[in-house]
Design a protein around this motif. Structure first.
Motif, PDB file in Angstrom:
ATOM      1  N   LEU A  56       0.855  -1.191   0.000  1.00  0.00           N
ATOM      2  CA  LEU A  56       0.000   0.000   0.000  1.00  0.00           C
ATOM      3  C   LEU A  56       0.889   1.238   0.000  1.00  0.00           C
ATOM      4  O   LEU A  56       1.747   1.389   0.862  1.00  0.00           O
ATOM      5  N   LYS A  57       0.692   2.086  -0.987  1.00  0.00           N
ATOM      6  CA  LYS A  57       1.488   3.318  -1.097  1.00  0.00           C
ATOM      7  C   LYS A  57       0.760   4.250  -2.058  1.00  0.00           C
ATOM      8  O   LYS A  57      -0.139   3.814  -2.799  1.00  0.00           O
ATOM      9  N   THR A  58       1.154   5.524  -2.047  1.00  0.00           N
ATOM     10  CA  THR A  58       0.411   6.488  -2.878  1.00  0.00           C
ATOM     11  C   THR A  58       0.516   6.169  -4.370  1.00  0.00           C
ATOM     12  O   THR A  58      -0.367   6.551  -5.132  1.00  0.00           O
ATOM     13  N   LYS A  59       1.569   5.447  -4.769  1.00  0.00           N
ATOM     14  CA  LYS A  59       1.681   5.072  -6.192  1.00  0.00           C
ATOM     15  C   LYS A  59       0.612   4.050  -6.582  1.00  0.00           C
ATOM     16  O   LYS A  59       0.339   3.847  -7.762  1.00  0.00           O
TER      17      LYS A  59
ATOM     18  N   GLY B 282      11.166   5.799  -2.068  1.00  0.00           N
ATOM     19  CA  GLY B 282       9.754   5.883  -1.723  1.00  0.00           C
ATOM     20  C   GLY B 282       9.119   4.553  -1.358  1.00  0.00           C
ATOM     21  O   GLY B 282       7.913   4.425  -1.380  1.00  0.00           O
ATOM     22  N   TRP B 283       9.907   3.558  -1.033  1.00  0.00           N
ATOM     23  CA  TRP B 283       9.324   2.275  -0.606  1.00  0.00           C
ATOM     24  C   TRP B 283       9.511   2.074   0.891  1.00  0.00           C
ATOM     25  O   TRP B 283       8.590   1.699   1.615  1.00  0.00           O
ATOM     26  N   LEU B 284      10.722   2.400   1.336  1.00  0.00           N
ATOM     27  CA  LEU B 284      11.084   2.130   2.729  1.00  0.00           C
ATOM     28  C   LEU B 284      10.151   2.761   3.746  1.00  0.00           C
ATOM     29  O   LEU B 284       9.850   2.165   4.768  1.00  0.00           O
ATOM     30  N   CYS B 285       9.703   3.984   3.448  1.00  0.00           N
ATOM     31  CA  CYS B 285       8.941   4.708   4.477  1.00  0.00           C
ATOM     32  C   CYS B 285       7.569   4.069   4.719  1.00  0.00           C
ATOM     33  O   CYS B 285       6.866   4.452   5.632  1.00  0.00           O
ATOM     34  N   TYR B 286       7.209   3.086   3.919  1.00  0.00           N
ATOM     35  CA  TYR B 286       5.956   2.359   4.147  1.00  0.00           C
ATOM     36  C   TYR B 286       6.174   1.095   4.980  1.00  0.00           C
ATOM     37  O   TYR B 286       5.218   0.411   5.323  1.00  0.00           O
ATOM     38  N   LEU B 287       7.437   0.766   5.223  1.00  0.00           N
ATOM     39  CA  LEU B 287       7.723  -0.516   5.887  1.00  0.00           C
ATOM     40  C   LEU B 287       7.699  -0.373   7.402  1.00  0.00           C
ATOM     41  O   LEU B 287       8.428   0.443   7.978  1.00  0.00           O
ATOM     42  N   ALA B 288       6.889  -1.188   8.036  1.00  0.00           N
ATOM     43  CA  ALA B 288       6.755  -1.194   9.495  1.00  0.00           C
ATOM     44  C   ALA B 288       8.082  -1.646  10.127  1.00  0.00           C
ATOM     45  O   ALA B 288       8.900  -2.294   9.456  1.00  0.00           O
ATOM     46  N   PRO B 289       8.287  -1.332  11.414  1.00  0.00           N
ATOM     47  CA  PRO B 289       9.536  -1.727  12.075  1.00  0.00           C
ATOM     48  C   PRO B 289       9.869  -3.209  11.900  1.00  0.00           C
ATOM     49  O   PRO B 289      11.023  -3.564  11.626  1.00  0.00           O
TER      50      PRO B 289
ATOM     51  N   VAL C 151      -1.511  -1.391   7.906  1.00  0.00           N
ATOM     52  CA  VAL C 151      -1.965  -0.220   8.664  1.00  0.00           C
ATOM     53  C   VAL C 151      -0.810   0.771   8.833  1.00  0.00           C
ATOM     54  O   VAL C 151      -0.993   1.986   8.713  1.00  0.00           O
ATOM     55  N   TYR C 152       0.388   0.250   9.058  1.00  0.00           N
ATOM     56  CA  TYR C 152       1.560   1.130   9.154  1.00  0.00           C
ATOM     57  C   TYR C 152       1.714   1.913   7.840  1.00  0.00           C
ATOM     58  O   TYR C 152       1.918   3.132   7.847  1.00  0.00           O
ATOM     59  N   ALA C 153       1.587   1.202   6.714  1.00  0.00           N
ATOM     60  CA  ALA C 153       1.723   1.848   5.399  1.00  0.00           C
ATOM     61  C   ALA C 153       0.637   2.911   5.207  1.00  0.00           C
ATOM     62  O   ALA C 153       0.893   3.991   4.665  1.00  0.00           O
ATOM     63  N   PHE C 154      -0.559   2.615   5.695  1.00  0.00           N
ATOM     64  CA  PHE C 154      -1.645   3.594   5.608  1.00  0.00           C
ATOM     65  C   PHE C 154      -1.250   4.867   6.374  1.00  0.00           C
ATOM     66  O   PHE C 154      -1.534   5.983   5.929  1.00  0.00           O
ATOM     67  N   GLY C 155      -0.582   4.704   7.519  1.00  0.00           N
ATOM     68  CA  GLY C 155      -0.129   5.859   8.299  1.00  0.00           C
ATOM     69  C   GLY C 155       0.756   6.763   7.444  1.00  0.00           C
ATOM     70  O   GLY C 155       0.623   7.989   7.463  1.00  0.00           O
ATOM     71  N   THR C 156       1.637   6.141   6.663  1.00  0.00           N
ATOM     72  CA  THR C 156       2.526   6.930   5.804  1.00  0.00           C
ATOM     73  C   THR C 156       1.725   7.665   4.717  1.00  0.00           C
ATOM     74  O   THR C 156       1.987   8.835   4.421  1.00  0.00           O
ATOM     75  N   VAL C 157       0.726   6.987   4.152  1.00  0.00           N
ATOM     76  CA  VAL C 157      -0.128   7.646   3.149  1.00  0.00           C
ATOM     77  C   VAL C 157      -0.828   8.854   3.793  1.00  0.00           C
ATOM     78  O   VAL C 157      -0.908   9.938   3.212  1.00  0.00           O
ATOM     79  N   TRP C 158      -1.310   8.672   5.011  1.00  0.00           N
ATOM     80  CA  TRP C 158      -1.990   9.741   5.764  1.00  0.00           C
ATOM     81  C   TRP C 158      -1.027  10.920   5.954  1.00  0.00           C
ATOM     82  O   TRP C 158      -1.387  12.079   5.770  1.00  0.00           O
ATOM     83  N   TYR C 159       0.218  10.623   6.279  1.00  0.00           N
ATOM     84  CA  TYR C 159       1.237  11.669   6.463  1.00  0.00           C
ATOM     85  C   TYR C 159       1.472  12.416   5.138  1.00  0.00           C
ATOM     86  O   TYR C 159       1.538  13.646   5.112  1.00  0.00           O
ATOM     87  N   GLU C 160       1.589  11.655   4.040  1.00  0.00           N
ATOM     88  CA  GLU C 160       1.831  12.303   2.745  1.00  0.00           C
ATOM     89  C   GLU C 160       0.673  13.227   2.362  1.00  0.00           C
ATOM     90  O   GLU C 160       0.883  14.318   1.840  1.00  0.00           O
ATOM     91  N   LEU C 161      -0.537  12.767   2.623  1.00  0.00           N
ATOM     92  CA  LEU C 161      -1.714  13.586   2.300  1.00  0.00           C
ATOM     93  C   LEU C 161      -1.660  14.912   3.064  1.00  0.00           C
ATOM     94  O   LEU C 161      -1.948  15.978   2.516  1.00  0.00           O
ATOM     95  N   LEU C 162      -1.273  14.820   4.329  1.00  0.00           N
ATOM     96  CA  LEU C 162      -1.322  16.004   5.188  1.00  0.00           C
ATOM     97  C   LEU C 162      -0.117  16.922   4.985  1.00  0.00           C
ATOM     98  O   LEU C 162      -0.235  18.132   5.056  1.00  0.00           O
ATOM     99  N   CYS C 163       1.043  16.322   4.735  1.00  0.00           N
ATOM    100  CA  CYS C 163       2.278  17.124   4.695  1.00  0.00           C
ATOM    101  C   CYS C 163       2.825  17.335   3.287  1.00  0.00           C
ATOM    102  O   CYS C 163       3.718  18.162   3.085  1.00  0.00           O
ATOM    103  N   GLY C 164       2.349  16.566   2.320  1.00  0.00           N
ATOM    104  CA  GLY C 164       2.816  16.745   0.939  1.00  0.00           C
ATOM    105  C   GLY C 164       4.217  16.206   0.703  1.00  0.00           C
ATOM    106  O   GLY C 164       4.862  16.545  -0.293  1.00  0.00           O
TER     107      GLY C 164
ATOM    108  N   TRP D  71       1.553   4.169  13.247  1.00  0.00           N
ATOM    109  CA  TRP D  71       3.004   3.942  13.259  1.00  0.00           C
ATOM    110  C   TRP D  71       3.480   3.305  14.567  1.00  0.00           C
ATOM    111  O   TRP D  71       4.669   3.343  14.877  1.00  0.00           O
ATOM    112  N   SER D  72       2.570   2.761  15.355  1.00  0.00           N
ATOM    113  CA  SER D  72       2.977   2.136  16.617  1.00  0.00           C
ATOM    114  C   SER D  72       4.072   1.102  16.367  1.00  0.00           C
ATOM    115  O   SER D  72       4.006   0.337  15.400  1.00  0.00           O
ATOM    116  N   TYR D  73       5.047   1.102  17.275  1.00  0.00           N
ATOM    117  CA  TYR D  73       6.153   0.153  17.134  1.00  0.00           C
ATOM    118  C   TYR D  73       5.647  -1.285  17.230  1.00  0.00           C
ATOM    119  O   TYR D  73       5.999  -2.141  16.420  1.00  0.00           O
TER     120      TYR D  73
END
Ligand code: ATP
Length: 325
Positions: free
Chosen positions: A156-159, A201-208, A230-243, A284-286
């Motif tokens: 799951l990623k914005t691409k 742009g792949w790594l930032c979707y990977l959970a710990p 769900v972790y990957a969704f968190g990153t999508v949420w961040y991208e939406l909000l922060c660009g 993004w919970s550990y």
């Protein structure tokens, strides 16, 4: 290749592949010759996507099968068996697959809009908080449906999220294990290089837990789960909000080390309400067990108070033209 043929033969007699299943699989088998392929839309890590025609406009993802590769056909067929179970307005429509090696391809409906990646990172479109919530709700709906059917997206990623006249369409679900099998050696080779040749742009979707499993000699049997989606969704949420991506401009090694240790992207400079940041922190919970599931996320998103979504006009997220409405 010879082994692929023998695998194919073995599969016909495979007890894990009941006869009834084989019969219904035939309905989804599209002979490669029936497809018309036009221009290349794009090439990803694992395949090339063409605009095509098969009883109308389609997208055809032809998997990169190296000539000396022996594709485990049953893995591919199992993935295809999974796709045919998916019918949801926020998921790309799976139409069938070419299942005769070496020509393995996935045929889906052709998405007409642009990906969230194009909106956010290429066009620099700004999503208001309200619009981000609407998009996030639709992603949660589509993902909640996939998970309810026992399908993990794994990528799951914005691409892989299209926006078509305001409607979210998620693509590429469940393919990671197949594509890794076709192309896995190359991916592993890239991990063995001097620097980690991991696609940007792949790594930032990977959970710990995934980052920790990313050792240079790992065979990429990564421990994907609903919680890693769900972790990957968190990153999508961040991208939406922060660009932008979290851990922007940091080298892969630094991102892997930090995420693996439980370090999160700082939200100190992010001007957003507590509720919005809480969603990020939860996703993004550990510990994977502390991440919410998609129905819970959907409820949380629906409950976000509208007036608290309004932000100061000085916040850059709201300034320029808005994305696809
Ligand atoms: P990666 O392989 O690393 O996931 P990617 O998502 O760019 O990268 P692909 O999934 O192979 O790679 O997609 C290649 C291109 O095809 C992308 O530009 C993607 O947006 C486009 N594409 C994929 N599926 C469809 C579809 N159903 N309709 C229209 N375009 C599509």
């Amino acid at each position: 290749c010879q082994r692929a043929d023998s695998l194919d033969l073995a599969n016909k007699h495979d007890s894990r592949w009941p006869r009834q299943n084989s019969l219904s699989m035939k309905e989804w088998d599209i002979p490669y010759d029936e497809l018309k392929l036009f221009e290349v839309i794009g090439t990803g890590r694992f395949g090339t996507v063409y605009r095509g025609s098969w009883h109308g406009a389609v997208a055809v993802k032809v998997l990169h099968v190296l000539s000396d590769d022996c594709v485990p056909l049953d893995t591919f067929k199992h993935e295809v068996a999974t796709f045919r179970k998916t019918r949801h307005e926020n998921l790309v429509l799976f139409m069938g697959a070419c299942m005769k090696p070496p020509r393995l391809a996935i045929v889906t409906s052709l998405c007409k809009g642009m990906t969230l990646y194009t909106h956010i990172h290429l066009r620099k479109d700004k999503f208001t908080a309200n619009k981000s919530v609407i998009v996030a709700q639709q992603i949660s709906q589509g993902m909640g449906y996939l998970h309810a059917r026992g399908i993990i997206h794994k990528d799951l990623k914005t691409k892989n999220i299209f926006l078509e006249n305001g409607k979210v369409v998620i693509t590429d679900f469940g393919l990671f294990s197949v594509t890794k099998l076709c192309f896995g050696n190359k991916l592993v080779q890239s991990l063995r290089g001097d620097s980690l040749g991991i696609p940007a742009g792949w790594l930032c979707y990977l959970a710990p837990e995934l980052c920790r499993a990313l050792t240079p000699h790992a065979s990429l049997h990564l421990p994907f789960s609903k919680a890693t989606d769900v972790y990957a969704f968190g990153t999508v949420w961040y991208e939406l909000l922060c660009g932008e991506y979290p851990f922007k401009s940091q080298p892969p090694e630094a991102v892997i080390w930090q995420v693996g240790k439980g370090v999160k992207q700082s939200l100190a400079n992010m001007q957003a309400s507590r509720d919005i940041k809480d969603i990020l922190m939860l996703c993004w919970s550990y510990r994977s067990s502390e991440r919410p599931d998609f129905p819970h996320l959907l409820t949380t998103l629906q409950k976000l108070p509208r007036k608290r979504l309004a932000r100061s006009p000085s916040h850059p997220v709201h300034l320029s033209r808005s994305a696809d409405s």
